[in-house]
Scaffold this motif. Structure first.
Motif, PDB file in Angstrom:
ATOM      1  N   GLY A 138       0.438  -1.267   0.076  1.00 51.77           N
ATOM      2  CA  GLY A 138      -0.174  -0.457  -0.122  1.00 51.77           C
ATOM      3  C   GLY A 138       0.692   1.223  -0.079  1.00 51.77           C
ATOM      4  O   GLY A 138       0.509   1.951  -0.447  1.00 51.77           O
ATOM      5  N   LYS A 139       2.091   1.049   0.148  1.00 50.15           N
ATOM      6  CA  LYS A 139       2.763   2.509   0.565  1.00 50.15           C
ATOM      7  C   LYS A 139       3.574   2.826  -1.550  1.00 50.15           C
ATOM      8  O   LYS A 139       3.216   2.217  -2.217  1.00 50.15           O
ATOM      9  N   HIS A 140       3.321   4.094  -1.969  1.00 50.89           N
ATOM     10  CA  HIS A 140       4.229   4.828  -2.464  1.00 50.89           C
ATOM     11  C   HIS A 140       5.684   4.620  -3.393  1.00 50.89           C
ATOM     12  O   HIS A 140       6.009   5.317  -1.617  1.00 50.89           O
ATOM     13  N   LEU A 141       5.811   4.283  -3.972  1.00 51.35           N
ATOM     14  CA  LEU A 141       7.807   3.699  -3.539  1.00 51.35           C
ATOM     15  C   LEU A 141       7.614   4.771  -5.120  1.00 51.35           C
ATOM     16  O   LEU A 141       7.541   4.560  -6.628  1.00 51.35           O
ATOM     17  N   GLY A 142       9.251   5.571  -4.752  1.00 45.81           N
ATOM     18  CA  GLY A 142      10.269   6.561  -5.975  1.00 45.81           C
ATOM     19  C   GLY A 142      10.985   6.060  -6.518  1.00 45.81           C
ATOM     20  O   GLY A 142      11.406   5.170  -5.749  1.00 45.81           O
ATOM     21  N   ILE A 143      10.880   5.332  -7.532  1.00 49.27           N
ATOM     22  CA  ILE A 143      11.825   5.047  -8.176  1.00 49.27           C
ATOM     23  C   ILE A 143      12.668   5.874  -9.162  1.00 49.27           C
ATOM     24  O   ILE A 143      12.417   6.771  -9.933  1.00 49.27           O
ATOM     25  N   ILE A 144      14.223   6.717  -9.119  1.00 53.61           N
ATOM     26  CA  ILE A 144      14.044   7.475  -9.370  1.00 53.61           C
ATOM     27  C   ILE A 144      16.117   7.096 -10.465  1.00 53.61           C
ATOM     28  O   ILE A 144      16.783   6.310  -9.398  1.00 53.61           O
ATOM     29  N   GLY A 145      15.962   6.693 -11.923  1.00 53.91           N
ATOM     30  CA  GLY A 145      16.501   6.235 -13.006  1.00 53.91           C
ATOM     31  C   GLY A 145      16.214   4.647 -13.167  1.00 53.91           C
ATOM     32  O   GLY A 145      16.316   3.458 -11.889  1.00 53.91           O
ATOM     33  N   PHE A 146      15.431   4.178 -13.944  1.00 56.39           N
ATOM     34  CA  PHE A 146      14.349   3.665 -14.027  1.00 56.39           C
ATOM     35  C   PHE A 146      15.152   2.439 -15.532  1.00 56.39           C
ATOM     36  O   PHE A 146      14.850   2.487 -16.160  1.00 56.39           O
ATOM     37  N   GLY A 147      16.148   2.198 -15.171  1.00 55.89           N
ATOM     38  CA  GLY A 147      16.690   0.481 -15.825  1.00 55.89           C
ATOM     39  C   GLY A 147      17.149  -0.414 -15.912  1.00 55.89           C
ATOM     40  O   GLY A 147      15.995  -0.280 -15.050  1.00 55.89           O
ATOM     41  N   ARG A 148      17.881  -0.952 -15.194  1.00 59.22           N
ATOM     42  CA  ARG A 148      17.910  -2.173 -15.498  1.00 59.22           C
ATOM     43  C   ARG A 148      17.283  -3.014 -13.592  1.00 59.22           C
ATOM     44  O   ARG A 148      16.815  -3.597 -14.020  1.00 59.22           O
ATOM     45  N   ILE A 149      18.295  -2.266 -12.922  1.00 60.24           N
ATOM     46  CA  ILE A 149      17.987  -2.570 -11.871  1.00 60.24           C
ATOM     47  C   ILE A 149      16.599  -1.680 -11.221  1.00 60.24           C
ATOM     48  O   ILE A 149      15.817  -2.459 -10.506  1.00 60.24           O
ATOM     49  N   GLY A 150      16.479  -0.282 -11.684  1.00 60.89           N
ATOM     50  CA  GLY A 150      15.181   0.343 -11.392  1.00 60.89           C
ATOM     51  C   GLY A 150      13.616  -0.696 -11.432  1.00 60.89           C
ATOM     52  O   GLY A 150      12.977  -0.692 -10.880  1.00 60.89           O
ATOM     53  N   SER A 151      14.458  -1.359 -12.554  1.00 63.45           N
ATOM     54  CA  SER A 151      13.303  -1.757 -13.185  1.00 63.45           C
ATOM     55  C   SER A 151      12.988  -2.675 -12.610  1.00 63.45           C
ATOM     56  O   SER A 151      11.756  -3.714 -12.078  1.00 63.45           O
ATOM     57  N   GLU A 152      13.910  -3.351 -12.226  1.00 55.42           N
ATOM     58  CA  GLU A 152      13.687  -5.807 -11.575  1.00 55.42           C
ATOM     59  C   GLU A 152      13.254  -4.914  -9.873  1.00 55.42           C
ATOM     60  O   GLU A 152      12.540  -5.209  -9.808  1.00 55.42           O
ATOM     61  N   VAL A 153      13.523  -3.542  -9.413  1.00 55.79           N
ATOM     62  CA  VAL A 153      13.394  -2.946  -8.186  1.00 55.79           C
ATOM     63  C   VAL A 153      11.826  -2.631  -8.380  1.00 55.79           C
ATOM     64  O   VAL A 153      10.718  -3.479  -7.855  1.00 55.79           O
ATOM     65  N   ALA A 154      10.894  -2.279  -9.305  1.00 47.41           N
ATOM     66  CA  ALA A 154       9.569  -1.979  -9.704  1.00 47.41           C
ATOM     67  C   ALA A 154       8.884  -3.553 -10.254  1.00 47.41           C
ATOM     68  O   ALA A 154       7.207  -3.418  -8.824  1.00 47.41           O
ATOM     69  N   LYS A 155       9.516  -4.479 -10.321  1.00 45.72           N
ATOM     70  CA  LYS A 155       9.327  -5.720 -10.667  1.00 45.72           C
ATOM     71  C   LYS A 155       8.238  -6.575  -8.967  1.00 45.72           C
ATOM     72  O   LYS A 155       7.631  -6.454  -8.797  1.00 45.72           O
ATOM     73  N   ARG A 156       9.259  -6.508  -7.899  1.00 41.62           N
ATOM     74  CA  ARG A 156       9.303  -7.166  -6.765  1.00 41.62           C
ATOM     75  C   ARG A 156       8.686  -6.238  -5.914  1.00 41.62           C
ATOM     76  O   ARG A 156       7.365  -6.534  -5.048  1.00 41.62           O
ATOM     77  N   ALA A 157       8.743  -4.356  -6.478  1.00 40.87           N
ATOM     78  CA  ALA A 157       7.347  -3.259  -5.243  1.00 40.87           C
ATOM     79  C   ALA A 157       5.864  -3.616  -5.600  1.00 40.87           C
ATOM     80  O   ALA A 157       5.344  -4.189  -4.916  1.00 40.87           O
ATOM     81  N   ARG A 158       5.869  -4.506  -6.973  1.00 40.05           N
ATOM     82  CA  ARG A 158       4.416  -4.523  -7.554  1.00 40.05           C
ATOM     83  C   ARG A 158       3.850  -5.648  -6.455  1.00 40.05           C
ATOM     84  O   ARG A 158       3.021  -6.162  -6.429  1.00 40.05           O
ATOM     85  N   ALA A 159       4.990  -6.933  -6.643  1.00 39.50           N
ATOM     86  CA  ALA A 159       4.772  -8.130  -6.382  1.00 39.50           C
ATOM     87  C   ALA A 159       4.285  -7.856  -4.109  1.00 39.50           C
ATOM     88  O   ALA A 159       3.138  -8.433  -3.675  1.00 39.50           O
ATOM     89  N   PHE A 160       5.046  -6.680  -3.795  1.00 36.17           N
ATOM     90  CA  PHE A 160       4.009  -6.753  -2.505  1.00 36.17           C
ATOM     91  C   PHE A 160       3.655  -5.438  -2.423  1.00 36.17           C
ATOM     92  O   PHE A 160       3.411  -5.207  -1.678  1.00 36.17           O
ATOM     93  N   GLY A 161       3.259  -5.788  -3.307  1.00 36.52           N
ATOM     94  CA  GLY A 161       0.996  -4.524  -3.441  1.00 36.52           C
ATOM     95  C   GLY A 161       2.056  -3.205  -3.241  1.00 36.52           C
ATOM     96  O   GLY A 161       1.163  -2.140  -2.159  1.00 36.52           O
ATOM     97  N   MET A 162       3.161  -2.561  -4.308  1.00 39.34           N
ATOM     98  CA  MET A 162       3.436  -1.419  -3.504  1.00 39.34           C
ATOM     99  C   MET A 162       2.273  -0.604  -4.767  1.00 39.34           C
ATOM    100  O   MET A 162       3.110  -1.031  -5.985  1.00 39.34           O
TER     101      MET A 162
END
Ligand code: NAI
Ligand code: HPV
Length: 525
Positions: A138-162
């Motif tokens: 339910g939290k809002h995650l801000g990612i600054i820099g959405f390359g290879r690592i940023g996008s992998e972090v995003a995938k995991r964040a979505r799986a955590f319901g962020m």
């Protein structure tokens, strides 16, 4: 022998393919331990610890390639390496997952106070109320820099319901949609995020990106994570925000100075730290070392390197297609440079036919390197050709055309010098070779190889015999001879291929033959 200095801890298993080669010798030592032998190395393999400065490069005159077993090349003076014609490669995706997982581990540790709770329990305390955390869901995650690592972090964040909000000026809408994130301005990300994680490289633009001004735009109670590079979040600027409680906690894997020593941020319980561990997994280290080792082997075999920082990247397939044109262009550049041995301002390259559909940037660089080589005392190759051309005030450009002059492919080079322009056209004919089909206004057909002798003369009977006699008297054998002329009795040219180079005295003798107007020696190696 190709000597490689491995100056940081790089996976032994990953380096194994290099050890198998009899042509390669590997020395695993810190730079400071081999000060006296630095000039002997052809390659340098590093991680983030070795600082590859201009000073170090000046002590390594034989260096041809620097391999970074990892992503960030901010520890390497790429510009200085480029100037020296040194290829810089990295291993761009070998540690992506490890860095993303570490970021996530830091995020979980940060909001659940795991490191602090761990220390407390081991100090024989049992203080459950001191470590109440927050959920990620339910939290809002801000990612600054959405390359290879940023996008992998995003995938995991979505799986955590962020909910994921991204700032990356180079991100396309399609890619953002595909990964289920929304694109925002930096200010929007700063204002709406409960947790902000940075994943940009460290550049002039990103240094201090989260400094005093931008930290003030974040939500009260924000958590910050830097697993990218020290300095993207300004460490000093964080202090008042931590003191006031505006920033609820910070997780740092990287520091402006590494190791950070006695850092003022260590005084804060809500600052959690790791010693640059993002890529420190068995898997990532094997991946990056293997990638770099493969690239070094390709480089040694004259094949293209695919992850160069300072060369256009080419796949093996693409390289195989362009190789013939790459060689032809280099020879054309070399010939043009020697023929137009005056200051030049501009090179204009035109591609027509099959070559026009290929990766011409690389071919043009090769032509440029060929052109500059006879004029420049220092090493010049595809890596530094563009930079050297710029330094010397030579501009260059590419054009595309349908005019192939009857050939399947045609490369035309026009060199603009002071009061003089010269054009050369070449074609690569499969199973036959490279041919120059036009030379300074004349239609001709010769192979651009070896010791060439260009003679421009009046079209009179007996000219070929006179030239042959002078060369014969000096024991110079003619391998091939091609001629071309404007019209009978007008201006004509001969292009001879000789078995050995000729000296200045012989060149002078040839120039003195009646009706010969110009004689030039053109060496193509
Ligand atoms: N802690 C560790 O051990 C590791 C750290 N890293 C670091 O992580 C960082 C990112 O690595 P990758 O994702 O592989 O790189 P990447 O090149 O795939 O992604 C970087 C992204 O940053 C974006 N970017 C560039 N300038 C920007 C700006 N001014 N504002 C916002 N976005 C900007 C680019 O468009 C790109 O999408 C690098 O700094 C790298 O050194 C990488 C691996 C391990
Ligand atoms: O790949 C990167 O950019 C990293 O930061 C990893 O650094 P390291 O190779 O672990 O010193």
């Amino acid at each position: 022998m190709f000597r490689i200095l491995v100056s940081d801890a790089i996976s032994e298993e990953g380096l194994a393919p290099l050890r198998k080669s009899e042509q390669i010798e590997i020395v695993q030592k810190k730079v400071t331990e081999v000060e006296e032998q630095l000039h002997e190395f052809d390659a340098l393999l590093v991680r983030s610890a070795t600082k590859v400065t201009e000073e170090l490069l000046s002590k390594m005159p034989n260096l041809k390639i620097i391999g970074r077993a990892g992503v960030g090349v901010d520890n390497i003076d790429v510009e200085a390496a480029t100037k020296r014609g040194i290829v810089v490669i990295n291993a761009p995706n070998g540690n992506t997952i490890s860095a993303a997982e570490h970021t996530f581990a830091m995020m979980a540790a940060l909001v659940r106070h795991i490191p602090q709770a761990h220390v407390s329990v081991k100090s024989r305390e049992w203080n459950r109320s001191a470590f109440v955390g927050t959920e990620l869901q339910g939290k809002h995650l801000g990612i600054i820099g959405f390359g290879r690592i940023g996008s992998e972090v995003a995938k995991r964040a979505r799986a955590f319901g962020m909910t994921v909000h991204v700032y990356d000026p180079f991100l396309t809408k399609e890619r953002a949609e595909k990964l289920g994130v929304s694109i925002h301005t930096l200010d929007e990300v700063l204002a709406c995020s409960d947790i902000i994680t940075v994943h940009t490289p460290l550049t002039k633009e990103t240094k201090g990106l989260l400094g005093e001004k931008n930290l003030a735009k974040t939500k009260k109670g924000v958590y910050l994570i830097n697993c990218a590079r020290g300095g993207i979040i300004d460490e000093q600027a964080l202090i008042p925000f931590l003191q006031s409680g505006h920033v609820a906690g910070v997780a740092l894997d990287v520091f402006e100075q590494e190791p950070p020593g006695d850092h003022p941020l260590f005084a804060f319980d809500n600052v959690i730290v790791t010693p640059h561990l993002g890529a420190s997994t068995i898997e990532a280290q094997l991946n990056v070392a293997t990638q770099v080792a493969e690239e070094i082997l390709h480089f040694l075999e004259g094949k293209p390197v695919t992850s160069s920082i300072n060369l256009p990247t080419l796949s093996k397939d693409v390289y195989e297609k362009i190789q013939a044109f790459y060689n032809l262009a280099k020879k054309m550049g070399t010939i043009a440079s020697q023929y137009m041995n005056i200051p030049v301002q501009e090179l204009s390259v035109t591609y027509a036919g099959t070559v026009a559909d290929l990766e011409t940037t690389y071919i043009t660089r090769s032509l440029l390197a060929g052109f500059l080589r006879p004029r420049v005392a220092s090493t010049v190759n595809e890596v530094n050709a563009a930079m050297i051309a710029k330094e010397r005030g030579i501009t260059y450009g590419e054009k595309f055309s349908d005019e192939t002059y009857g050939y399947a492919n045609c490369i035309s080079l026009t060199v603009h010098g002071e009061n003089r322009t010269f054009t050369i056209k070449g074609s690569h004919i499969p199973n036959y070779g490279d041919r120059i089909v036009h030379f300074d206004g004349f239609t001709i057909d010769f192979a651009p190889d070896g010791h060439l002798l260009y003679i421009q003369h009046q079209d009179r009977p007996g000219m070929i015999g006179k030239v042959g006699n002078v060369l014969g008297e000096h024991q110079v054998n003619i391998a091939t001879m091609q001629v071309g002329r404007e019209q009978a009795g007008g201006k004509a040219i001969m292009m001879l291929s000789l078995d050995k180079p000729i000296d200045d005295a012989l060149l002078q003798k040839l120039a003195e033959i009646e009706d010969i107007e110009t004689v030039k020696r053109l060496e193509v190696s």
